[in-house]
Design a protein around this motif. Structure first.
Motif, short mmCIF file in Angstrom:
data_model
loop_
_atom_site.label_atom_id
_atom_site.label_comp_id
_atom_site.label_asym_id
_atom_site.label_seq_id
_atom_site.Cartn_x
_atom_site.Cartn_y
_atom_site.Cartn_z
N LEU A 220 0.30 -1.99 1.73
CA LEU A 220 2.06 -1.68 1.54
C LEU A 220 3.40 -1.76 3.11
O LEU A 220 4.09 -1.79 2.98
CB LEU A 220 2.29 -0.04 0.18
CG LEU A 220 3.87 0.50 0.35
CD1 LEU A 220 4.51 -0.11 -0.70
CD2 LEU A 220 3.71 1.91 -0.32
N LEU A 221 2.15 -1.02 3.63
CA LEU A 221 2.92 -1.41 5.12
C LEU A 221 3.20 -2.28 4.92
O LEU A 221 3.80 -3.25 6.63
CB LEU A 221 2.04 -0.29 6.11
CG LEU A 221 1.77 1.56 5.93
CD1 LEU A 221 1.10 1.81 6.89
CD2 LEU A 221 3.27 1.72 5.91
N ILE A 222 2.38 -3.72 4.84
CA ILE A 222 2.27 -4.51 5.33
C ILE A 222 3.77 -5.75 4.69
O ILE A 222 3.56 -6.05 5.37
CB ILE A 222 0.81 -5.23 5.38
CG1 ILE A 222 -0.25 -4.49 6.23
CG2 ILE A 222 0.71 -7.28 6.03
CD1 ILE A 222 -1.84 -5.10 6.66
N PHE A 223 3.49 -5.77 3.45
CA PHE A 223 3.97 -6.44 3.27
C PHE A 223 5.33 -5.76 2.28
O PHE A 223 6.70 -6.48 2.16
CB PHE A 223 3.56 -6.51 1.07
CG PHE A 223 2.15 -7.66 1.91
CD1 PHE A 223 2.52 -8.99 2.31
CD2 PHE A 223 0.73 -7.35 1.96
CE1 PHE A 223 1.73 -10.06 2.21
CE2 PHE A 223 0.10 -8.04 1.92
CZ PHE A 223 0.15 -9.33 2.36
N GLY A 224 5.40 -4.15 2.23
CA GLY A 224 6.48 -3.42 2.08
C GLY A 224 6.86 -3.55 0.73
O GLY A 224 6.33 -4.56 -0.02
N PRO A 225 8.00 -2.64 0.40
CA PRO A 225 8.22 -2.17 -1.23
C PRO A 225 8.84 -3.61 -1.77
O PRO A 225 8.92 -3.70 -3.11
CB PRO A 225 8.57 -1.04 -1.28
CG PRO A 225 9.68 -0.71 -0.11
CD PRO A 225 8.72 -1.72 1.26
N PRO B 146 6.45 -6.78 -5.15
CA PRO B 146 6.74 -7.13 -6.65
C PRO B 146 6.47 -8.82 -6.74
O PRO B 146 5.17 -9.65 -7.74
CB PRO B 146 7.94 -7.37 -7.49
CG PRO B 146 8.60 -6.30 -6.90
CD PRO B 146 7.55 -6.08 -5.90
N LYS B 147 6.73 -9.44 -5.81
CA LYS B 147 6.25 -10.63 -5.35
C LYS B 147 4.63 -11.14 -5.74
O LYS B 147 4.42 -12.14 -5.84
CB LYS B 147 7.51 -11.55 -4.38
CG LYS B 147 8.31 -11.44 -4.57
CD LYS B 147 9.57 -11.89 -3.51
CE LYS B 147 10.85 -11.78 -3.67
NZ LYS B 147 11.41 -12.63 -2.14
N LEU B 148 4.20 -10.12 -4.38
CA LEU B 148 2.92 -9.99 -4.65
C LEU B 148 2.38 -9.93 -5.36
O LEU B 148 1.34 -11.43 -6.15
CB LEU B 148 2.67 -9.03 -3.60
CG LEU B 148 1.23 -9.41 -2.86
CD1 LEU B 148 0.62 -10.22 -2.33
CD2 LEU B 148 0.42 -8.03 -1.76
N GLY B 149 2.36 -9.56 -6.03
CA GLY B 149 2.03 -8.96 -7.73
C GLY B 149 1.72 -10.25 -8.96
O GLY B 149 1.05 -10.77 -9.37
#
Length: 72
Positions: free
Chosen positions: A19-24, A28-31
């Motif tokens: 969460l800290l690396i990619f941000g909130p 969703p894009k990562l998932g």
């Protein structure tokens, strides 16, 4: 509860770091990308069986159309 040999505290720490690396906003894009990757891998693993079946019963190809122009 053990997942991949890790307990709940370890999984929570990993999720917080992600969460800290990619941000909130990007989660969703990562998932979605991860889901598509897993789906593609599953289809790729199943394609070996599909390829063997295709060799046994080849599909008929349609005859090519004549596209050359002839003068009358």
């Amino acid at each position: 509860m053990r997942i991949f040999g890790m307990g709940l505290p370890e999984l929570l720490v990993i999720l917080v770091i992600i969460l800290l690396i990619f941000g909130p906003k990007n989660l969703p894009k990562l998932g979605s990308a991860l889901g598509k990757t897993v789906k593609g891998l599953r289809e790729g693993m199943g394609s070996k069986d599909d390829a063997a079946e295709a060799e046994e019963a080849p599909a008929e190809k349609p005859a090519p159309k004549n596209t050359s122009k002839t003068e009358e």
